[in-house]
Design an enzyme around this catalytic site. Structure first.
Site, PDB file in Angstrom:
ATOM      1  N   HIS A   1      21.647   6.985  -7.077  1.00  0.00           N
ATOM      2  CA  HIS A   1      23.037   6.541  -7.178  1.00  0.00           C
ATOM      3  C   HIS A   1      23.512   6.672  -8.628  1.00  0.00           C
ATOM      4  CE1 HIS A   1      26.003   3.109  -5.776  1.00  0.00           C
ATOM      5  NE2 HIS A   1      26.557   4.295  -5.733  1.00  0.00           N
TER       6      HIS A   1
ATOM      7  N   HIS B   1      18.347   3.497  -6.004  1.00  0.00           N
ATOM      8  CA  HIS B   1      19.240   3.088  -7.097  1.00  0.00           C
ATOM      9  C   HIS B   1      19.368   4.223  -8.119  1.00  0.00           C
ATOM     10  CE1 HIS B   1      19.876  -1.077  -6.107  1.00  0.00           C
ATOM     11  NE2 HIS B   1      18.607  -1.404  -6.173  1.00  0.00           N
TER      12      HIS B   1
ATOM     13  N   HIS C   1      12.973   2.289  -2.749  1.00  0.00           N
ATOM     14  CA  HIS C   1      14.128   1.431  -3.035  1.00  0.00           C
ATOM     15  C   HIS C   1      14.679   1.709  -4.441  1.00  0.00           C
ATOM     16  CE1 HIS C   1      16.343  -2.494  -2.830  1.00  0.00           C
ATOM     17  NE2 HIS C   1      16.282  -2.336  -4.141  1.00  0.00           N
ATOM     18  N   GLU C   2      13.809   1.640  -5.416  1.00  0.00           N
ATOM     19  CA  GLU C   2      14.270   1.821  -6.800  1.00  0.00           C
ATOM     20  C   GLU C   2      14.772   3.250  -7.021  1.00  0.00           C
ATOM     21  OE1 GLU C   2      14.875  -0.736  -8.367  1.00  0.00           O
ATOM     22  OE2 GLU C   2      13.649  -2.104  -7.182  1.00  0.00           O
TER      23      GLU C   2
END
Ligand SMILES: [Zn+2]
Length: 679
Positions: A473, A470, A466-467
């Protein structure tokens, strides 16, 4: 270099930052920026992109690069001295931001650039649109007295939110429990016992020390057979920073929350919004509070009946198989684990040996390489804040450097809990120079114990993915203008798209072959264990769904319904929301809001719904890979080009449609969550 928070090479000088440097260094940059901006506005009667926006971005970036490491160290290496220095700067930064946002001449200059016939590309147009919107949201068009009030509110809010987080951190650190008889810890897996013993040793105590750090809290709630112990730890955790529990009143956030809500409401009203929830949506993809509430109520309607069935099953199991009547909040995780074991013969403990952190990280990089054609390698010798922090560079499909990141994996005292990605510096390219993005990836995994590597649960593997989503991105962006590069300028309710999207791969067999490897034998996760893990994936998924909806509805309603005459009604709203959606019992001492940093200290105020909103996007985006193959290179490159590289340079809906070929649909999320439609 003239400033102790900055270096010539660009990366922050972590090992050399001292608390006493912070305030003078920040003061100096703020004074320089003020002077330069005033000079610029005096000297340039016909502002242009290169004459106005570029230099301002350059100065803002310099401030951001100086402040980012201070903020980061305050989160991960908190000390009293640094905290004091950090807090001393908050009102100054808040004043500066308000002053810039309310600067009428600056506003006029941006308007002039936006209205000129200078040829600008789409991303530049977006920068200007966002800037003009943000001027308005900073109160630039308010009469003078209201402007002053707006500024005072901003300043008080920045102190209150920092105070909220401090109270949570202090309350977390204040509690521990020393166990001297191992029998009292029956049920705990060896890894949790090892951590508790190590924690005791580090503090010079003999025995096992339980704390409220998540790697200690979680196994107690999930595995400890002693119900009285579970209740004690649950109460300590769920009453942190409140008027109840073992430290009742000492770090109490009651008044802080009330004041935060009042000030947010007042500030929203100054800008002409009916509530802070309306104000919050000005920078989001959702168009109105009604749309958000309809979305959340719809999900609640679809998932609550199944959540109730799951809870009934759990009660029946606890009663019939374990003789436990009267299931309480501190029993739910414990019996859920027993039920999961019974039904799927699967536990997080069982998979941990297959997920040593080094293997997981190498596998994660492998997944990113296959999907997006990037390569990632470690760089030694970079200045970091702890010897176990690592630093990596990420190169694009063309071989060029795209970005880099710090990786700080392990829980320790004085480090904020949870996992997050943060911005160290962002991408920008101008007539001055080019800068590649740098990210912080922070987790709180159990540190290596007794010579064994750190072994992750599958939940933790998912968190890491998940991290990292980010991070990709932030780092893979190709946009040249800082305010819309990477995660900047992305609508908040679309920000979780890349992160939740990437989580999908840690459920795919082909990806797990890259990610897993037994820490002793190197063997990937065996077929039958994988099958059981997969089968257990949606265990109690509707209960988890309604839990998230409870938090999202509470957050949104408490901000939307704020009424100065009635006050925050924090627990009134929470009770109503729980009656609508919750299926687990809550004790009356439960003080969840007092520790709800996301909305009271972080950026999720009237925005916690964004997780579910973006999950619709991420599930639907992933469904295209389900159609074409999870490692389909062309689809991966399309996600890279249309989403990751584009940052905030275009409207989130446009980007989604460019990738998916149509607007998002909710069915993939429900299907992935195993939630069957209510009849
Ligand atoms: Zn996230």
């Amino acid at each position: 270099m003239d400033n102790p928070l900055l270096t010539l090479e660009g990366l922050p000088p972590f090992s050399r930052i001292r608390p006493e440097h912070v305030e003078p260094a920040v003061d100096a940059i703020l004074a320089e920026n003020r002077r330069r901006i005033a000079e610029l506005l005096d000297s340039d009667p016909r502002p242009s992109w290169a004459g106005l926006v570029e230099p301002i971005e350059e100065w803002e970036d310099r401030l951001g690069r100086a402040w980012s490491p201070v903020q980061h160290l305050n989160s991960v290496m908190n000390t009293d001295e640094l905290r004091a220095a950090y807090n001393a700067c908050l009102p100054k930064l808040s004043d500066y931001a308000t002053e810039m946002g309310q600067n009428e001449r600056l506003h006029a200059a941006y308007k002039a650039v936006a209205g000129s016939d200078e040829p600008l590309d789409e991303a530049q147009r977006k920068v200007l649109d966002n800037a003009l919107r943000d001027f308005h949201l900073s109160g630039v068009d308010l009469p003078p007295a209201e402007k002053d009030r707006f500024k005072a509110i901003s300043q008080e809010l920045s102190q209150l939110t920092s105070r909220f987080e401090e109270n949570v951190l202090d309350a977390t650190n204040a509690w521990s429990k020393l166990i001297t008889d191992e029998a009292a810890l029956a049920g705990l897996p060896p890894s949790a016992l090892g951590l508790a013993r190590q924690t005791a040793e580090q503090r010079g105590q003999a025995g096992w020390l339980l704390t409220l750090d998540f790697p200690s809290y979680y196994p107690v709630m999930t595995y400890a057979d002693d119900r009285v112990l579970r209740r004690e730890v649950y109460e300590a955790y769920q009453t942190r920073a409140s008027d109840r529990g073992p430290h009742a009143g000492t770090y109490d956030n009651s008044a802080v929350m009330e004041r935060i809500l009042a000030l947010r409401h007042e500030q929203a009203r100054l800008l002409g919004f009916p509530s802070y929830a309306d104000r919050s949506l000005a920078r989001k993809m959702a168009r109105s509070p009604d749309e958000v509430l309809a979305f959340l109520h719809d999900l609640a309607r679809r998932s609550r009946p199944q959540a109730q069935r799951e809870m009934d099953e759990l009660r029946a199991f606890a009663r019939d198989r374990c003789g436990a009547d009267d299931l309480q909040a501190w029993d739910v995780a414990y019996y859920s684990e027993k039920l999961r074991q019974d039904r799927y013969a699967f536990s997080q403990e069982e998979v941990k040996p297959y997920f040593p952190d080094t293997r997981v990280i190498a596998g994660l990089f492998g997944v990113a390489e296959r999907l997006f054609g990037v390569t990632i390698r470690e760089l030694e010798g970079v200045d970091v804040w702890r010897p176990d922090v690592r630093f990596y560079e990420i190169h694009g499909p063309d071989g060029g450097l795209r970005g880099s990141f710090y990786l700080d994996l392990y829980a320790r005292p004085k480090k904020r809990g949870g996992a997050w990605m943060d911005d160290c510096m962002g991408r920008m390219r101008s007539s001055y120079r080019e800068q590649t993005p740098v990210a912080y990836l922070t987790c709180n995994f159990a540190p290596p114990v007794g010579g064994k590597p750190s072994l992750l649960t599958h939940d933790e593997v998912e968190t890491l993915f998940h991290e990292f989503g980010h991070g990709l991105h932030h780092m893979l962006t190709r946009v040249d203008y800082a305010p819309v590069a990477g995660i900047n300028g992305v609508a908040w309710d679309a920000v979780e798209l890349p992160s939740q999207f990437l989580e999908n791969w840690c459920w795919e067999r082909d990806a797990l072959d890259l990610v897993s490897g037994h820490y002793e034998t190197g063997e990937p996760i065996p077929r039958d264990l994988y099958d059981r893990m997969r089968a257990a994936k949606n265990f109690q998924s509707a209960m988890q769904m309604v839990r998230q909806l409870e938090l999202a509805l509470f957050d949104f309603r408490v901000h939307k319904e704020y009424d100065p005459a009635a006050g925050g009604r924090v627990y009134g709203v929470l009770d109503e929301v729980r009656r609508e959606v919750a299926v687990v019992p809550y004790p009356d001492f439960n003080r969840m809001p007092h520790g709800f940093s996301h909305i009271f200290a972080g950026g999720y105020a009237a925005g916690y719904y964004s997780y579910k909103w973006a999950e619709v996007l991420s599930a639907d985006a992933f469904s295209l890979f389900e159609e074409r193959g999870v490692f389909d290179a062309e689809t991966g490159r399309s996600f890279l080009r249309n989403i990751l590289e584009m940052g905030g340079s275009r409207d989130a809906m446009q980007l989604f449609v460019a990738f998916r070929g149509r607007e998002p649909r909710i069915d993939a999320l429900l299907r992935h969550s195993g939630i069957l439609e209510a009849a």
